[in-house]
Design an enzyme around this catalytic site. Structure first.
Site, PDB file in Angstrom:
ATOM      1  N   HIS A 120     -20.000 -43.353 -15.034  1.00 32.08           N
ATOM      2  CA  HIS A 120     -20.682 -44.609 -14.067  1.00 32.08           C
ATOM      3  C   HIS A 120     -19.502 -45.794 -14.484  1.00 32.08           C
ATOM      4  O   HIS A 120     -19.278 -46.223 -13.484  1.00 32.08           O
ATOM      5  CB  HIS A 120     -21.921 -45.315 -15.433  1.00 32.08           C
ATOM      6  CG  HIS A 120     -22.813 -44.108 -15.473  1.00 32.08           C
ATOM      7  ND1 HIS A 120     -23.621 -44.104 -16.395  1.00 32.08           N
ATOM      8  CD2 HIS A 120     -23.539 -43.489 -14.678  1.00 32.08           C
ATOM      9  CE1 HIS A 120     -24.801 -43.454 -16.537  1.00 32.08           C
ATOM     10  NE2 HIS A 120     -24.508 -42.687 -15.313  1.00 32.08           N
ATOM     11  N   ALA A 155     -21.280 -36.219 -13.116  1.00 28.86           N
ATOM     12  CA  ALA A 155     -22.728 -36.531 -12.991  1.00 28.86           C
ATOM     13  C   ALA A 155     -23.041 -37.764 -13.085  1.00 28.86           C
ATOM     14  O   ALA A 155     -23.744 -38.108 -12.091  1.00 28.86           O
ATOM     15  CB  ALA A 155     -23.629 -35.756 -13.981  1.00 28.86           C
ATOM     16  N   CYS A 206     -22.367 -34.793 -17.582  1.00 23.88           N
ATOM     17  CA  CYS A 206     -20.896 -35.115 -17.495  1.00 23.88           C
ATOM     18  C   CYS A 206     -20.635 -36.390 -16.987  1.00 23.88           C
ATOM     19  O   CYS A 206     -21.383 -36.769 -16.252  1.00 23.88           O
ATOM     20  CB  CYS A 206     -20.057 -34.026 -17.172  1.00 23.88           C
ATOM     21  SG  CYS A 206     -20.090 -33.330 -15.583  1.00 23.88           S
ATOM     22  N   ARG A 261     -31.276 -35.943  -6.865  1.00 27.90           N
ATOM     23  CA  ARG A 261     -31.725 -37.286  -7.699  1.00 27.90           C
ATOM     24  C   ARG A 261     -32.525 -38.126  -6.522  1.00 27.90           C
ATOM     25  O   ARG A 261     -33.194 -39.038  -6.999  1.00 27.90           O
ATOM     26  CB  ARG A 261     -30.483 -37.928  -8.248  1.00 27.90           C
ATOM     27  CG  ARG A 261     -30.172 -37.776  -9.417  1.00 27.90           C
ATOM     28  CD  ARG A 261     -29.148 -38.343 -10.211  1.00 27.90           C
ATOM     29  NE  ARG A 261     -28.959 -39.810 -10.111  1.00 27.90           N
ATOM     30  CZ  ARG A 261     -29.822 -40.646 -10.844  1.00 27.90           C
ATOM     31  NH1 ARG A 261     -30.449 -40.074 -12.049  1.00 27.90           N
ATOM     32  NH2 ARG A 261     -30.204 -41.822 -11.011  1.00 27.90           N
TER      33      ARG A 261
END
Lengths: 475, 512
Positions: free
Chosen positions: A194, A64, A61, A95
């Site tokens: 992003h 994220a 999503c 990550r």
């Protein structure tokens, strides 16, 4: 249309038959046989559209994308997962965005910090609690250079005004407090996260840092999240070329580096998908040119080094050749050592960001062939960059489902698959060699000259582990 | 990496991040990069680092009310998915935004190192405005057609809860529209992420499943015992309970057998549904003679439901530690009329023998613990049986009841007198406690390794999630075999630490 394309299209049609009508029609647009020449009109996929409910998409999503990818790695700011406790927990240090610093003192990357919404926050709103939370954090972490507020779903649904809280408290603290509206229901995937994160960098920190002097060789390294130390390995090359990396976004990044990138002469972007927005902004507002590059595998690294050098004077160009000359014997030796063990092996990729296309060259350096590739959250521009580097008739897939991945694997019989943690263990059960290509399976770096030997070693151990042959299949 | 000659490259050890970034070139790079970071002066950083270890800092740390820092807690739907995936042929189905399901799956993948399928209805902005009905309808149809489940177990993310999706009506509509077969069981549970934690999610889903599939099935008693493990992420525990019940000769139904999906054998074939509790057996659970749960906090509503609606005897029997396991078998024997077999008595004898052998290394050692409520209650009980001294007990998802239960356990033993219970606190609180009142051993999940790093306290990894060590979850922690495993893990952690600390001294013993 060639037979290879036709064969692949037939396979895709067969696979799609299992879907109910509506989903079938929709999924058909996202699977294609590749035509590198670009002439075949039915060989392009549709991208960046909503996933169908119930098909088991792999996607995540906006949160994220914003927290997990872009903002999370910024090391000296506190990142609040604003909302219920889960999102921050599940994305906690998963990550591997490496950084240097003392965690909990001057850096905060491996911490899970959340407002842990309760029912009362849903009913009465979370703004008051957020205000208090910011004050508590400031007390406990006086060296934080900023605080990011990463919204989870409920925040947007209940109509909280985190922007107002941020503005008020930022004035009081004199550090950036960045409200990031990355509620998970926004957009269709990580991708919008992003973009939202890029926009908040633009609005809250860009152009605000301190840099004492500038040089003609100043560059910013953009879209490298330093997974397993990737950005460090990339930076090493740029520095050896004589360039000065004034900002590294956002792996091992400081808030200051987010601010001073506007002073670069050139923005170098690795993960185009997640950070092209800010590069375009800096081009428009600050006149900074940007260029894409690829530091996976020697062939692409050499080409990228020369491409980067072409933006600079003869000295840098000369340095570039020297750097290539310095590392070429070692790269040749890596290829010589691993290629015999990997030559002709077929690879299927299903990842995100830049990897579905950027790692192809590295596999090819080792004599391997990528027969299928796809993006979780790519856009058309990602696919347009991918078609030419894949072979004719290769499978291109967008937002693939568990069912499709399994079917492609069964039919195409790749020698290894590179995808994510959700896919990993079903491949282990199938006995298909698998490598996590989001996290490098906790290895890395894979970027740069120091990364390629690790990449080659890892692909070798994946494909050639004797353990695979112990699996006893039912006859 | 040294790349002198091609010849050398063939034999050289390739350096990955573990070694690479300790090389001179990189250390220089890191030093030079500071120029762009506008870092705080080293002296200032050290000063603050030291300050975080003080009583004064602890006071500030404990004064916070509005922010959690490193909590050992996750949200309801994770528990719901874990619960439903233990039923045969069952597809967990989550109404809400899709990122949540990606997170639940990956979280469980990382702990078990096993695949897990789960469905999302991929709700986006339009669902936020118009509700999630269309997503649910298409989702059910697609999931059923594509993945052929025997049951779709529906739970929710916070998005669906905030907008108030009516699961019951949506599922009914899907059946009326014949998008899924009428007879397909589609139980549901509301699992808001902003209420409780995954222990409640497990509970709500279990209750949802049982109440849906047992409706109208009250009939002849089947003479069986239902067993509910709760949010137990040790697959070894599932194998262990089955082994023990078989040894006892007890006919049982394990309600949600997570070991099938989270510990399936590698046969070269990926099975979406590798087994689990058979639905026919689960449907008949209403006719069992009693239900026992091995956890309390993750089964409260379910047990209450079983008592009230099924009129069944429903007992919580935590089987961690010797006394708990003794009580477990006594009660089981009483419930079933089956005697405790000699083999189990022998296992007890071996476990106690191991405790006696290892006691010098655990007696008097001070412990900090962080974890889930039921496991903490079991572990603290066990530690006190060994003469261990629990000091800091942190339960981020603990409530008042947990605090009270733990207090009453602690007062039973002289070894419990030093302990303080911190319900609702997190690992950043614990960090302060471990600096101001240091302990010998820390017990917690993989994220507790940050405490190990910061305070230098050796860590015994227990609980959930366990990401950074492999296969620990395959070893049972329940029953007498569990006792043996606990003793082994804890005593060897103590001994490892002893070795590390005496490496350059005469005390570097071989025989202990």
């Amino acid at each position: 249309m060639s037979t290879t394309i036709k064969d692949t299209q037939k396979m895709i049609e067969e696979i799609l038959d299992a879907y109910p009508e509506k989903a079938k029609k929709e999924r058909a647009r996202h699977l294609a046989a590749n035509d590198p020449s670009g002439q075949c009109s039915t060989c392009k996929v549709k991208a960046n559209t909503k996933s169908r409910p119930g098909v088991m998409t792999v996607r995540g999503c906006a949160y994220a994308g914003a927290k997990g990818v872009v903002w999370g790695p910024v090391k000296d700011q506190i990142t609040i997962s604003h909302g219920p406790v889960g999102c921050g927990q599940y994305s906690w240090w998963s990550r591997r965005n490496y950084y240097n610093g003392i965690t909990g003192v001057d850096t905060f990357g491996t911490m899970h910090i959340t407002t842990d919404f309760q029912e009362k926050d849903i009913v009465y709103g979370g703004d008051k609690g957020l205000d208090a939370a910011l004050h508590e954090l400031k007390e406990l972490f006086p060296l934080a250079k900023g605080i990011g507020i990463l919204s989870e779903c409920p925040v947007g649904l209940i109509g909280d005004d985190i922007e107002a809280v941020s503005k008020r408290v930022a004035k009081e603290f004199d550090i950036p407090i960045v409200p990031v509206r990355c509620e998970g229901f926004r957009g269709v995937s990580q991708s919008l996260g992003h973009h939202i994160a890029n926009d908040t960098i633009r609005d809250y920190v860009l152009g605000k840092g301190t840099l004492e002097k500038t040089t003609p060789y100043d560059v910013a390294l953009i879209g490298d999240y330093n997974i397993g130390g990737d950005a460090w390995a990339s930076r090493k090359i740029l520095e050896e070329m004589g360039l000065r990396v004034i900002a590294q976004w956002t792996g091992d990044a400081s808030v200051n580096e987010l601010g001073i990138a506007t002073k670069a002469k050139l923005n170098l972007i690795h993960c185009y998908r997640s950070m092209n927005y800010i590069c375009r902004h800096m081009e428009e507002e600050y006149g900074i040119p940007w260029d894409e590059f690829n530091f996976f595998g020697p062939t692409k690294i050499y080409a990228s080094i020369r491409k980067i050098a072409s933006h600079f004077d003869d000295q840098i160009k000369e340095n570039a050749e020297k750097v290539i000359e310095k590392y070429k014997p070692a790269m040749d030796a890596v290829v010589e050592r691993f290629k015999p063990k990997l030559e002709g092996k077929k690879v299927m990729l299903y990842v995100g960001g830049l990897r579905p296309r950027h790692t192809i060259g590295a596999y090819e350096d080792l004599g391997m062939e990528v027969i299928a590739s796809g993006y979780e959250f790519g856009h058309n521009d990602d696919y347009n960059r991918t078609y030419p580097v894949m072979k004719e008739g290769a499978v291109i897939m967008d937002d693939a489902t568990l069912y499709e991945l399994e079917e492609f694997t069964r039919r195409m019989k790749p020698d290894m698959v590179g995808s994510g943690i959700k896919e990993k263990y079903s491949y282990h059960k199938m006995g298909v060699p698998f490598r996590q290509m989001h996290s490098w399976d906790y290895s890395g770096p894979y970027h740069g000259f120091d990364g390629f030997p690790v990449f080659a070693r890892d692909m070798d151990m994946t494909v050639n582990s004797p353990a695979w042959s112990l699996i006893r299949r039912k006859k | 990496m040294e790349f002198d000659t091609e010849e050398k490259m063939k034999t050289i050890r390739i350096k990955d991040h573990n070694e690479l970034f300790q090389e001179h070139d990189y250390l220089e790079q890191f030093k030079n990069k500071r120029e762009f970071e506008a870092p705080w002066p080293k002296g200032k950083v050290n000063e603050i680092a030291e300050w975080t270890k003080t009583e004064e800092y602890q006071e500030k740390n404990f004064a916070r009310k509005n922010i959690k820092i490193n909590p050992a807690k996750a949200c309801q739907p994770l528990g719901a998915i874990f619960c439903s995936s233990g039923f045969d042929g069952t597809m967990p189905f989550v109404q809400g935004a899709q990122g949540c399901v990606a997170y639940f799956r990956s979280h469980l993948n990382r702990h078990f190192k096993e695949p897990l399928a789960a469905i999302s209805t991929s709700m986006t902005e339009d669902a936020a405005v118009f509700g999630g009905l269309n997503n649910m309808l298409e989702g059910l149809e697609n999931a059923y057609t594509l993945y052929h489940p025997k049951m779709l177990a529906v739970c929710t993310t916070c998005m669906a809860e905030v907008i108030g999706d009516d699961l019951n009506a949506y599922i009914r509509t899907a059946k009326e529209k014949e998008l899924i077969p009428k007879e397909l069981p589609v139980p549901f549970a509301h699992t808001p992420s902003f209420v409780g934690s995954y222990v409640n999610g497990y509970d709500n889903m279990m209750k949802g499943i049982l109440s849906a599939i047992t409706t109208g099935r009250k009939g002849e008693p089947n003479g069986k015992i239902n067993v509910i493990m709760g949010f137990d992420t040790y697959t070894g525990d599932y194998h262990e309970i089955k082994r023990l019940l078989k040894m006892m000769g007890v006919d049982f139904t394990l309600l949600s057998d997570a070991s099938a999906i989270f510990d399936s054998p590698n046969t070269g074939e990926y099975k979406l549904y590798p087994g689990g509790t058979l639905l026919e057996e689960a449907m008949d659970s209403i006719n069992a003679s009693a239900t026992i749960a091995l956890q309390q906090f993750s089964t409260m509503k379910t047990m209450d439901y079983i008592r009230k609606e099924w009129n069944q005897k429903a007992l919580v029997l935590r089987a961690i530690g010797v006394k708990n396991t003794d009580f477990f078998f006594e009660q089981l024997s009483k419930l079933t009329g089956k005697p405790i077999p000699q083999e189990i008595e022998d296992e007890r004898g071996r476990a106690v023998d191991a405790m006696v052998d290892s006691h010098p290394y655990i007696h008097g050692k001070r412990f900090a613990l962080v974890g889930d409520p039921d496991q903490l209650l079991g572990l603290v009980s066990f530690l006190m049986e060994m003469g261990g001294i629990p000091v800091h007990i942190v339960c981020s998802m603990g409530d008042k009841k947990f605090e009270e239960d733990m207090q009453s356990l602690l007062v039973e033993s002289p070894f419990g007198s030093e302990a303080k219970v911190y319900a609702g606190k997190d690992m950043w609180h614990l960090r302060s406690l471990m600096f101001t009142d240091p302990v010998d051993i820390l017990i917690g999940n993989s994220y507790a390794k940050f405490l190990w790093r910061d305070t230098g306290t050796p860590l015994v990894r227990m609980g959930f999630p366990l990401f950074d060590r492999h296969h620990l979850h395959r070893y049972p922690i329940i029953g007498y075999q569990g006792v043996l495993n606990l003793v082994t893990m804890i005593v060897n952690c103590v001994l490892e630490e002893m070795d590390r600390k005496t490496i350059d001294t005469a005390s570097f013993d071989v025989i202990r």
